[in-house]
Structure formats: structure tokens, C-alpha cells
Design an enzyme around this catalytic site. Sequence first.
Site, PDB file in Angstrom:
ATOM      1  N   ARG A  91      15.435   3.689   3.764  1.00 62.27           N
ATOM      2  CA  ARG A  91      15.458   2.341   2.934  1.00 62.27           C
ATOM      3  C   ARG A  91      14.997   1.171   4.035  1.00 62.27           C
ATOM      4  O   ARG A  91      15.403   0.098   3.925  1.00 62.27           O
ATOM      5  CB  ARG A  91      16.928   1.924   2.597  1.00 62.27           C
ATOM      6  CG  ARG A  91      16.977   0.942   1.741  1.00 62.27           C
ATOM      7  CD  ARG A  91      18.713   0.491   1.249  1.00 62.27           C
ATOM      8  NE  ARG A  91      19.402   1.739   1.025  1.00 62.27           N
ATOM      9  CZ  ARG A  91      20.708   2.028   1.396  1.00 62.27           C
ATOM     10  NH1 ARG A  91      21.032   1.196   2.201  1.00 62.27           N
ATOM     11  NH2 ARG A  91      21.059   2.779   1.038  1.00 62.27           N
ATOM     12  N   SER A  92      13.714   1.236   4.602  1.00 56.74           N
ATOM     13  CA  SER A  92      13.123   0.188   5.541  1.00 56.74           C
ATOM     14  C   SER A  92      12.672  -0.945   4.568  1.00 56.74           C
ATOM     15  O   SER A  92      12.285  -0.269   3.236  1.00 56.74           O
ATOM     16  CB  SER A  92      12.005   1.046   6.454  1.00 56.74           C
ATOM     17  OG  SER A  92      10.974   1.515   5.311  1.00 56.74           O
ATOM     18  N   CYS A 137       0.820  -1.301   0.021  1.00 54.70           N
ATOM     19  CA  CYS A 137      -0.038  -0.051  -0.026  1.00 54.70           C
ATOM     20  C   CYS A 137       0.943   1.158   0.201  1.00 54.70           C
ATOM     21  O   CYS A 137       0.445   2.242  -0.801  1.00 54.70           O
ATOM     22  CB  CYS A 137      -1.101  -0.022   1.061  1.00 54.70           C
ATOM     23  SG  CYS A 137      -2.500  -0.956   0.998  1.00 54.70           S
ATOM     24  N   ASP A 197      20.221   5.913   3.147  1.00 57.37           N
ATOM     25  CA  ASP A 197      19.773   6.048   4.583  1.00 57.37           C
ATOM     26  C   ASP A 197      21.120   6.363   5.353  1.00 57.37           C
ATOM     27  O   ASP A 197      22.017   6.887   4.906  1.00 57.37           O
ATOM     28  CB  ASP A 197      19.381   4.529   4.982  1.00 57.37           C
ATOM     29  CG  ASP A 197      20.419   3.744   5.046  1.00 57.37           C
ATOM     30  OD1 ASP A 197      21.704   3.927   4.813  1.00 57.37           O
ATOM     31  OD2 ASP A 197      20.119   2.278   5.243  1.00 57.37           O
ATOM     32  N   ILE A 198      21.166   6.190   6.973  1.00 58.81           N
ATOM     33  CA  ILE A 198      21.919   6.770   7.450  1.00 58.81           C
ATOM     34  C   ILE A 198      23.489   6.258   7.039  1.00 58.81           C
ATOM     35  O   ILE A 198      24.297   6.897   7.138  1.00 58.81           O
ATOM     36  CB  ILE A 198      21.832   6.368   9.034  1.00 58.81           C
ATOM     37  CG1 ILE A 198      20.673   7.178   9.679  1.00 58.81           C
ATOM     38  CG2 ILE A 198      23.064   6.498   9.955  1.00 58.81           C
ATOM     39  CD1 ILE A 198      20.305   7.066  11.149  1.00 58.81           C
TER      40      ILE A 198
END
Lengths: 295, 295
Positions: free
Chosen positions: A147-148, A112, A170-171
Amino acid sequence: MLVGFLASADPAAKVYAEWTGKTCVENGFAFSLRVVDRELLEDAILQANNDDSVSGIIVYYPIFNNRQDQYLQQIVSIDKDVEGLSHRYIFNMYQNIRFLDPHNTKKSILPCTPLAVIKILEYLRIYNTILPYGNRLHGRTITVINRSEVVGRPLAALLANDGATVYSVDIADVQEFTRGAGLRKRRHEVVEKPGWTLENCLPLSDVVISGVPGDKYKVPLELMREGAACINFSSERNFSPEVKEKASIYVPAIGKVTIAVLLRNLLRLAQNKIDAAAHGVDDKSSAEPVIPSTA
Amino acid sequence: MLVGFLASADPAAKVYAEWTGKTCVENGFAFSLRVVDRELLEDAILQANNDDSVSGIIVYYPIFNNRQDQYLQQIVSIDKDVEGLSHRYIFNMYQNIRFLDPHNTKKSILPCTPLAVIKILEYLRIYNTILPYGNRLHGRTITVINRSEVVGRPLAALLANDGATVYSVDIADVQEFTRGAGLRKRRHEVVEKPGWTLENCLPLSDVVISGVPGDKYKVPLELMREGAACINFSSERNFSPEVKEKASIYVPAIGKVTIAVLLRNLLRLAQNKIDAAAHGVDDKSSAEPVIPSTA
């Protein structure tokens, strides 16, 4: 009927459940919210899987707030998974496989939240409909900050599968997602960009999409191109108010679109069922066995 | 042939890979270690899934050290998953479903590390072979310290499915896993034990199993019953040396048994294939579609 399972103590989960209910009612969908003890949730989902009156299932996370939540995501039947979190769907998304069956009658569901961002980019004409379907982001450069596994990485893969050059930030580092020069590949590939930071990505990007949790983070606007399109999918504001002076388009939140996409997925699942029946395709796409009743 | 994929920078993963190779050679199993870039691992696994010369696949984690690792675990074909990490296997384990097919020809694989602990408990006669198969822990009380999705929670479920009363302990709380009084249930149920700590569990427990990471943690021996059986599955020593004076049995490490179980699972997968062929059962137990070759 869409069934929502609320077994979470998180207030945000409760709000999301209420929003789903409201949107369903406004659009003529039947919705049943079931508040269950988290230890009974697995059985409750299995029961809903086997209940013909249930067309779609949404579970509000976090529940255990650890890997048990990922286990529960896989319990929902693939035929009722409106959130698109089943491994089969996620796998098809990364592999750029668009159908569930070899006859191309059942469309694979997309998760979703990343799909909501895609739908927003389509609406904003960042997807160019002059180009062939599947390549409509060819020539676009997009930075995705986050970037999960839930949103950032699937989103980067979807955008690259559609032809964009994507910098996933990301970090720890920056990765570049592309389908190769001239869209050579069927699906994206990923290369590390050692030493890269936002200073390298943002000046190149037509679109900047950010989803950093916490209220401290702000995208460094001074690095952005004049006229970039900016989308925030964090629950916090990742863009400071001055973004409106630099961006051509600014989308501060995507929650409402996400719920609309949820209902779109519900319709897609219903359509898949009808199409499969019409084509005489075996309707059992789920890998889950029938569960014997408990003693 | 067993194929091991090493895409991890973790020295412990490398050691585990070397141990697997050594154990395979000693026991006459063919083993091929493949060192691959982590960005190419998904495709390498898919290729091995489709390679008939590969009977089993093991992937050494951590790789990305985030949820992408759980995604990769689901890429391995269920027919080659010697580690037993496929959702289908984990689901069957929690649900106490022992076969993959309705004809009961293909046994469901159990995850290696929890199964290693079970095999140790069988060897130590804590499983009572006088009792019917499936209920052989009836009457046992077991404390498991650790509730990770990888070992602690599946182990608690397996032990309770076999009839034990299990106290599952982590930093946050204590949960009791049982099949109900008189083994009423087909599978375990879980109830929270508000306010409980090890002070409540340990004095009741015949068996104490601990897997707390880090070198600081020690099981409080003074709370334990005299003559309890103690098993450590942490890479650190969770029991101080005095455990030998109080425990009837003390198992300081389970690594070698875990690798033996891995090879047992490999044989099981091979046997499943033979049995399924002999019974004319469709061999396609995997939910994964055939992957089109990349352009």
C-alpha cells in the site's frame, strides 16, 4: 524529445535510465539522458520546463531518498510530466476525474506503474469489455499486497474506481476499496477490515497482485483460489515457482510495460497540447508561475 | 473562521489542536475543531475548501504517518492553507519568490514553523534592520541542526535567502547554504561540505538552531562560540541547562510563536483576498479544479 534526469547514485535508477533510452530508440522516440549534480537538479528541471524542444521529462529516483524527492516530483511541469506524479494528476486519479479541463479536451495522466498493471489486466481480459467503460471490473475481487503511495494505494484506488472490490493489504492491516454496492459512488471509498489478513482476502480473490520489496516475501499460494491471475510488480519474485501450477495466468514482471506506458503518456501529453490548441483552450494548465531568471 | 481537522491518534496532535483553540479564543479568532475519521478527511477538506465561511484550514499530523500525509497536505486549497504547506508556497519559498501573482498583490505564505524561527530572530535583532530588506542576515553565520523537509531544510533556505551563511547539519553530512559572495544570487545555492561536522560549523556560528527529535541529543556546548544565540525547536531539550552560561540568548521552545504565526498567515490570506478583489485580480490562484459532487 523525452528528457531523463539522472542525479541518483542508485544502480537500479541507472538501469531504468538505460532501459528507457533503449525502448525510445527502438520505437523512434528522441531521448536525451542528462546526468546532473543533485544540487543543480531543481534548476535543470525548471529549465527543461521552459524549453519548447522538450516534450516530456522523467526523473530517476531515489535521489535524496527522503521527502526532498517528493518536493522534486512537483517541480516537473504538469504539461511534461510523463510519470504522472504531479499532485494534480494524483488527485484526479483518486477522485476519478479523467480530464484536466471542464471541456474534457485534455486527459489527465495516470502514474506509470499502476497504469502498467491496469494495461496488463486489460490485455488479459480481466477488464470485461462487454461492460460499460468505467465499470469494467464490476464483479472482480482483487487483492493488492503493498500500500505504498507510489504503486499500491493508487492501484487499489484505480481498480476500485473501475468497479472492482479490492483488498489492499500491508503489514499493518487490510482495507477494502469499493464504489459501494451496485457501484453507487462516483469514486471509491475505503473501509478498514479489522482483524483481516491474507487468510480472508486470498480465498475470495480472482486476481492477486503483489509488490513487496525484499527477497524474503512469498505470497502463500495455499490460500489462493485455483485459477487466480497473479501479477508481480516487486523487483523480487513474490510468487514461488509453483504459482504456475495454481494460477491461470502469471505475470512475473511489469518493467517493460511500465516503460511502454511512459511513452504512451508522452504521446498523451503531445495530444493534449494539440487538442487544446485546436479547441482554443488556454494551454497554461500548470499552477507554476514563470520563474524570473537568476541574477 | 479557522477550521482545524483532527484525524490523528497522536496525543501531541490533540494538544496542538487544543493550543490552537485556546490561542484563537484569547485573540478573538473563531475556531472550529472537527474530529473526523481519517478515511473521510479528504472529502471533509474539499468541502471546507468550497465553504465560504471557512477562511483558513489546519490539519493536525501525523495521520497515516506515511506519504499519504503529504498527499493530504496538497488537498487544502492554497487560498486557505494557513500552514503554508502547499507545493506552490514551498516552491516560492525555496525560489525566494515573495508574491503569488505577477502584480505583486498577493503575498506568498511561508510555512509556520520555519517562519516562527525567522520571527524570533527578527525580534532578537539578529536580523539587522539597518540593512536592506531581503539582505538583513548578511554577515551572519548560522548552524541549523536538522534537515527535515518540514523545518530544517526550509529554514536553512529562508535564512540563506536573507543573506546568511548557513550550515545545515544532519546525521549524514553538512551542507552550506549561501547566496554566494556579496549576495550575488537571487536565491540560495547549496554546496556539500565533505568531511565537515559540528566541530567545523559551531565555532564559526553566531546563531545555533537545533531541532533533533528524541531526548538523547545535546548540542556540544564546548564547540560553541561564547555569546552565540541558541534556539531550540525540538519538542525535547537539545541544549543542556549550562547553555545559559555560554549563550547570549537562549530560546528553549517556539510552540507559542508558531501558533501566533499560524494566525498571522490566516490574516495574510484574508488580506490577499481583499487586495486581490481591490485590484481586480482573478482570485482563482488554486490549481485545483472544481470537484463535481459525488453521485
